[in-house]
Design a protein around this motif. Structure first.
Motif, PDB file in Angstrom:
ATOM      1  N   UNK A   7      -9.969 -59.151  16.323  1.00  0.00           N
ATOM      2  CA  UNK A   7     -10.493 -58.307  15.251  1.00  0.00           C
ATOM      3  C   UNK A   7      -9.527 -58.335  14.067  1.00  0.00           C
ATOM      4  N   UNK A   8      -9.865 -59.063  12.999  1.00  0.00           N
ATOM      5  CA  UNK A   8      -9.034 -59.021  11.789  1.00  0.00           C
ATOM      6  C   UNK A   8      -9.110 -57.625  11.162  1.00  0.00           C
ATOM      7  N   UNK A   9      -8.004 -57.149  10.617  1.00  0.00           N
ATOM      8  CA  UNK A   9      -8.000 -55.829   9.992  1.00  0.00           C
ATOM      9  C   UNK A   9      -7.117 -55.822   8.762  1.00  0.00           C
ATOM     10  N   UNK A  10      -7.575 -55.104   7.741  1.00  0.00           N
ATOM     11  CA  UNK A  10      -6.739 -54.839   6.568  1.00  0.00           C
ATOM     12  C   UNK A  10      -6.391 -53.346   6.531  1.00  0.00           C
ATOM     13  N   UNK A  33      -7.753 -57.042  23.412  1.00  0.00           N
ATOM     14  CA  UNK A  33      -8.085 -57.032  21.990  1.00  0.00           C
ATOM     15  C   UNK A  33      -6.861 -57.480  21.189  1.00  0.00           C
ATOM     16  N   UNK A  34      -7.096 -58.442  20.323  1.00  0.00           N
ATOM     17  CA  UNK A  34      -6.049 -58.926  19.428  1.00  0.00           C
ATOM     18  C   UNK A  34      -6.390 -58.499  18.009  1.00  0.00           C
ATOM     19  N   UNK A  35      -5.556 -57.639  17.445  1.00  0.00           N
ATOM     20  CA  UNK A  35      -5.750 -57.163  16.080  1.00  0.00           C
ATOM     21  C   UNK A  35      -4.891 -58.016  15.144  1.00  0.00           C
ATOM     22  N   UNK A  36      -5.537 -58.616  14.159  1.00  0.00           N
ATOM     23  CA  UNK A  36      -4.863 -59.561  13.259  1.00  0.00           C
ATOM     24  C   UNK A  36      -4.819 -59.021  11.842  1.00  0.00           C
ATOM     25  N   UNK A  37      -3.618 -58.936  11.285  1.00  0.00           N
ATOM     26  CA  UNK A  37      -3.470 -58.573   9.875  1.00  0.00           C
ATOM     27  C   UNK A  37      -2.801 -59.712   9.119  1.00  0.00           C
ATOM     28  N   UNK A  38      -3.495 -60.213   8.106  1.00  0.00           N
ATOM     29  CA  UNK A  38      -2.933 -61.228   7.224  1.00  0.00           C
ATOM     30  C   UNK A  38      -2.387 -60.500   6.008  1.00  0.00           C
ATOM     31  N   UNK A  39      -1.064 -60.334   5.967  1.00  0.00           N
ATOM     32  CA  UNK A  39      -0.484 -59.562   4.872  1.00  0.00           C
ATOM     33  C   UNK A  39      -0.294 -60.438   3.640  1.00  0.00           C
ATOM     34  N   UNK A  65       5.713 -53.638   6.655  1.00  0.00           N
ATOM     35  CA  UNK A  65       4.634 -52.711   6.305  1.00  0.00           C
ATOM     36  C   UNK A  65       3.413 -52.934   7.196  1.00  0.00           C
ATOM     37  N   UNK A  66       3.092 -54.206   7.453  1.00  0.00           N
ATOM     38  CA  UNK A  66       1.983 -54.537   8.342  1.00  0.00           C
ATOM     39  C   UNK A  66       2.229 -53.985   9.742  1.00  0.00           C
ATOM     40  N   UNK A  67       3.427 -54.168  10.243  1.00  0.00           N
ATOM     41  CA  UNK A  67       3.762 -53.697  11.598  1.00  0.00           C
ATOM     42  C   UNK A  67       3.733 -52.174  11.683  1.00  0.00           C
ATOM     43  N   UNK A  68       4.136 -51.511  10.606  1.00  0.00           N
ATOM     44  CA  UNK A  68       4.093 -50.046  10.582  1.00  0.00           C
ATOM     45  C   UNK A  68       2.648 -49.540  10.571  1.00  0.00           C
ATOM     46  N   UNK A  69       1.780 -50.248   9.856  1.00  0.00           N
ATOM     47  CA  UNK A  69       0.362 -49.880   9.854  1.00  0.00           C
ATOM     48  C   UNK A  69      -0.249 -50.070  11.246  1.00  0.00           C
ATOM     49  N   UNK A  89      -3.131 -55.972  21.500  1.00  0.00           N
ATOM     50  CA  UNK A  89      -2.060 -56.810  20.968  1.00  0.00           C
ATOM     51  C   UNK A  89      -2.185 -56.833  19.452  1.00  0.00           C
ATOM     52  N   UNK A  90      -1.059 -56.929  18.751  1.00  0.00           N
ATOM     53  CA  UNK A  90      -1.087 -56.973  17.287  1.00  0.00           C
ATOM     54  C   UNK A  90      -0.431 -58.258  16.787  1.00  0.00           C
ATOM     55  N   UNK A  91      -0.975 -58.786  15.703  1.00  0.00           N
ATOM     56  CA  UNK A  91      -0.445 -60.001  15.089  1.00  0.00           C
ATOM     57  C   UNK A  91      -0.358 -59.775  13.586  1.00  0.00           C
TER      58      UNK A  91
END
Length: 279
Positions: A7-10, A33-39, A65-69, A89-91
Motif C-alpha cells: 500500500x503506497x502512502x503519502x 502489509x507493506x506500507x511504502x512512502x516515496x519521499x 520525516x517519512x519514518x516519523x510519519x 512493514x514500512x518502507x
C-alpha cells in the motif's frame, strides 16, 4: 492463505482510507502489509542532473520525516486495527513511484497493490489522480485495487466484471476476483455492453470458458445496450449500487478508453466504488 499486500502512502487521509479498506477486506486472512512512502527532496527535480545521495543533509532529513510519519501511522493502526493475523512493514525510499512499487513487488513477492485515488495534491475535479491511473496502467506484475476517498468498507454484495468476450479467459487472471468473492461470499455480475444483440461463436466459447472458471462462486450474466462502454458500466453500477468494478487490463487502449481522467470527467463518473485492475 497468506497474502502480501503493498500500500503506497503519502500519509494523506485518502491513503489512510485505502489502508483501512484493505485491512478490513482481508480482516480474516493472514497478511503481511507493506506500507511504502516515496519521499521527496524539493531542491531536486526530474530535470536536475544531480541525484541526491543517502547521507546528504536534505536526504536524511526527508527520510527521517517519512519514518516519523510511519510511527504515527502504526500507532493509529495499533489503536484501531489490532489484528493478530496482520503484520506491518514500512518502507521509506527516494524514487519514482512506479519504480518503487515495481521494485517492492519483486523484492517482497507482493500479491496485490492497494492505493487511494488521490493524495494530498489531488486537483479539484480530477477523480483518479495521475499516480493512481499510471499505477493501474503500468504495473503489470500483480493486480491493483484503487479505493476512492469517500468509500468506507462495508459488507460486499456484488462485483461488476465488464467484458466483451473477445479474448479467452485464463484462470490465473481471475484468481483474485474469485478469491475476494469466496472470502466475502460476493456475487459476480458479468456485464456485456452490447453493440450487437447476438454473440458470435468466439464470444460464446469465451463465455462458456468464463462459466467454467467461475464455477466455484456465485455469478450471473447481464447485457446492457449502450453505444459507449463507460456510460454502460456507470449506468449499471449506479442502478444496482454495486460495491466494486473488476476488469482485466490486457490492452492499454481498453484502460484508456474507460478509466482515463478525461473520459472519467466527461461522463461524470464519481469513482464511488473501488476498481480492481487484473492482469
Amino acid at each position: 492463505m497468506d497474502k502480501r499486500i503493498l500500500i503506497p502512502t503519502d500519509f494523506s487521509k485518502n491513503a489512510l482510507n485505502a489502508i483501512r479498506y484493505a485491512l478490513n477486506l482481508y480482516k480474516e486472512i493472514k497478511c503481511e502489509f507493506y506500507f511504502l512512502n516515496v519521499f521527496r527532496l524539493y531542491s531536486y527535480n526530474t530535470d536536475s542532473l544531480f541525484i541526491p545521495e543517502p547521507g546528504s543533509g536534505e536526504y536524511e532529513a526527508a527520510k527521517k520525516n517519512s519514518e516519523e510519519e510511519f510511527i504515527k501511522l502504526l500507532d493509529i493502526l495499533e489503536l484501531h486495527h489490532d489484528n493478530s493475523k496482520h503484520t506491518y512493514h514500512t518502507i521509506s525510499t527516494y524514487n519514482f513511484l512506479s519504480e518503487a512499487i515495481r521494485q517492492t513487488i519483486a523484492e517482497k513477492d507482493i500479491d496485490l497493490v492497494v492505493m487511494g485515488t488521490q493524495g494530498t495534491t489531488g486537483a479539484t475535479g480530477v477523480i483518479f489522480g495521475t499516480n493512481t491511473v499510471q499505477t493501474m496502467e503500468k504495473i503489470r506484475e500483480c493486480p491493483v485495487l484503487a479505493i476512492p476517498e469517500t468509500i468506507r468498507f462495508s459488507s460486499l454484495k456484488e462485483i461488476v466484471f465488464p467484458t466483451d468476450y473477445t479474448t479467452a479467459f485464463k484462470r490465473k487472471e481471475l484468481k483474485y476476483l474469485i478469491e475476494i468473492s469466496k472470502i466475502h461470499n460476493v456475487n459476480i455480475r458479468i456485464l456485456y455492453i452490447a453493440k450487437n444483440s447476438e454473440l458470435n461463436e468466439k464470444q460464446i466459447n469465451n463465455q462458456r470458458l468464463l462459466e467454467a472458471i467461475l464455477s466455484e462462486v456465485n455469478y450471473s450474466f447481464h447485457t446492457l445496450s449502450k453505444k459507449n462502454v463507460a456510460d454502460g458500466i456507470t449506468t449499471f453500477v449506479e442502478s444496482r449500487n454495486s460495491d466494486m468494478i473488476a476488469f482485466i487490463n490486457k490492452k492499454h487502449i481498453f484502460f484508456n478508453n474507460i478509466f482515463s481522467k478525461p473520459l472519467v470527467k466527461e461522463i461524470g463518473y464519481k469513482a464511488t466504488i473501488p476498481i480492481l485492475a487484473l492482469h
